[in-house]
Scaffold this active site. Structure first.
Site, PDB file in Angstrom:
ATOM      1  N   ILE A  46       0.808  -1.290   0.081  1.00 58.35           N
ATOM      2  CA  ILE A  46      -0.031   0.062   0.006  1.00 58.35           C
ATOM      3  C   ILE A  46       0.916   1.145   0.001  1.00 58.35           C
ATOM      4  CG2 ILE A  46      -1.814   1.273   1.174  1.00 58.35           C
ATOM      5  CD1 ILE A  46      -2.376  -1.617   2.568  1.00 58.35           C
ATOM      6  N   GLU A  58       4.214  -7.988   2.850  1.00 57.26           N
ATOM      7  CA  GLU A  58       4.394  -8.726   4.042  1.00 57.26           C
ATOM      8  C   GLU A  58       4.036  -8.258   5.501  1.00 57.26           C
ATOM      9  OE1 GLU A  58       6.326  -7.671   1.506  1.00 57.26           O
ATOM     10  OE2 GLU A  58       8.011  -9.020   1.040  1.00 57.26           O
ATOM     11  N   CYS A  95      10.741  -5.690   6.453  1.00 58.81           N
ATOM     12  CA  CYS A  95       9.953  -6.817   6.565  1.00 58.81           C
ATOM     13  C   CYS A  95      10.596  -7.839   7.173  1.00 58.81           C
ATOM     14  CB  CYS A  95       9.199  -7.166   5.268  1.00 58.81           C
ATOM     15  SG  CYS A  95       8.147  -6.151   4.842  1.00 58.81           S
TER      16      CYS A  95
HETATM   17  N1  THU Z   1       7.501  -4.164  -1.809  1.00 57.00           N
HETATM   18  C1  THU Z   1       6.825  -5.074  -1.124  1.00 57.00           C
HETATM   19  O1  THU Z   1       5.543  -5.009  -0.914  1.00 57.00           O
HETATM   20  N2  THU Z   1       7.416  -6.265  -0.555  1.00 57.00           N
HETATM   21  C2  THU Z   1       8.759  -6.260  -0.794  1.00 57.00           C
HETATM   22  O2  THU Z   1       9.199  -7.380  -0.309  1.00 57.00           O
HETATM   23  C3  THU Z   1       9.434  -5.633  -1.393  1.00 57.00           C
HETATM   24  C4  THU Z   1       8.953  -4.204  -1.979  1.00 57.00           C
HETATM   25  C5  THU Z   1       6.706  -2.894  -2.533  1.00 57.00           C
HETATM   26  C6  THU Z   1       7.117  -1.950  -1.662  1.00 57.00           C
HETATM   27  C7  THU Z   1       6.655  -0.827  -2.779  1.00 57.00           C
HETATM   28  O3  THU Z   1       5.291  -0.499  -2.882  1.00 57.00           O
HETATM   29  C8  THU Z   1       6.812  -1.578  -4.017  1.00 57.00           C
HETATM   30  O4  THU Z   1       7.129  -2.851  -3.576  1.00 57.00           O
HETATM   31  C9  THU Z   1       8.458  -1.096  -4.804  1.00 57.00           C
HETATM   32  O5  THU Z   1       9.397  -1.007  -3.851  1.00 57.00           O
END
Ligand code: THU
Length: 136
Positions: A46, A58, A95
């Site tokens: 988000i 995550e 995370c």
């Molecule tokens: N992102 C995640 O949701 N999880 C990850 O493990 C790596 C990155 C998201 C954060 C952001 O919205 C987008 O990926 C680009 O970095």
């Protein structure tokens, strides 16, 4: 756990990814966290116009589970990519730190790139973590 047991978890992560709010990066991520009692909690990334307020998929999934009183976790599936699920999406440092707070090092991290699975443990991804044992 054998690989095929994770099919359902991956399906949930793929579904969660569709709900990603990622207008800035276009990079959609879905996560599905499996509890010891067999429940699945999902999350998506988000984003925010103030970029640093973005929350990863995550953490969304684990915060959802924790806020429902869940404390014991077995595995987390993660899928990501622009347009389609592409390369393996590894959990970011923030995370990993949050997972290390709430999960054992044996937690299985199940990565799916649209074709193949890669399964590692949290302990392999995040050795020597700073954790609650050090603050006692
Ligand atoms: N992102 C995640 O949701 N999880 C990850 O493990 C790596 C990155 C998201 C954060 C952001 O919205 C987008 O990926 C680009 O970095």
């Amino acid at each position: 756990m054998i690989l095929t047991d994770y099919n359902k978890l991956i399906e949930y992560a793929i579904k969660a990814r569709e709900l990603s709010y990622s207008p800035y990066s276009g990079f959609k991520v879905g996560a599905a966290l499996l509890t010891k009692d067999g429940e699945i909690y999902t999350g998506c990334n988000i984003e925010n116009a103030s970029y640093s307020e973005t929350v990863c998929a995550e953490r969304t999934s684990i915060f959802s589970a924790i806020s429902k009183g869940k404390r014991d976790f077995v595995a987390i599936a993660i899928v990501g990519g622009i347009d389609k699920i592409s390369d393996f999406t590894y959990p970011c440092g923030a995370c990993r730190q949050v997972l290390a707070e709430h999960c054992e090092s044996a937690l299985e991290i199940v990565l799916f790139n649209g074709k193949e699975l890669k399964i590692c443990t949290l302990g392999q991804f995040f050795p020597c973590s700073f954790n609650k044992n050090q603050i006692k």
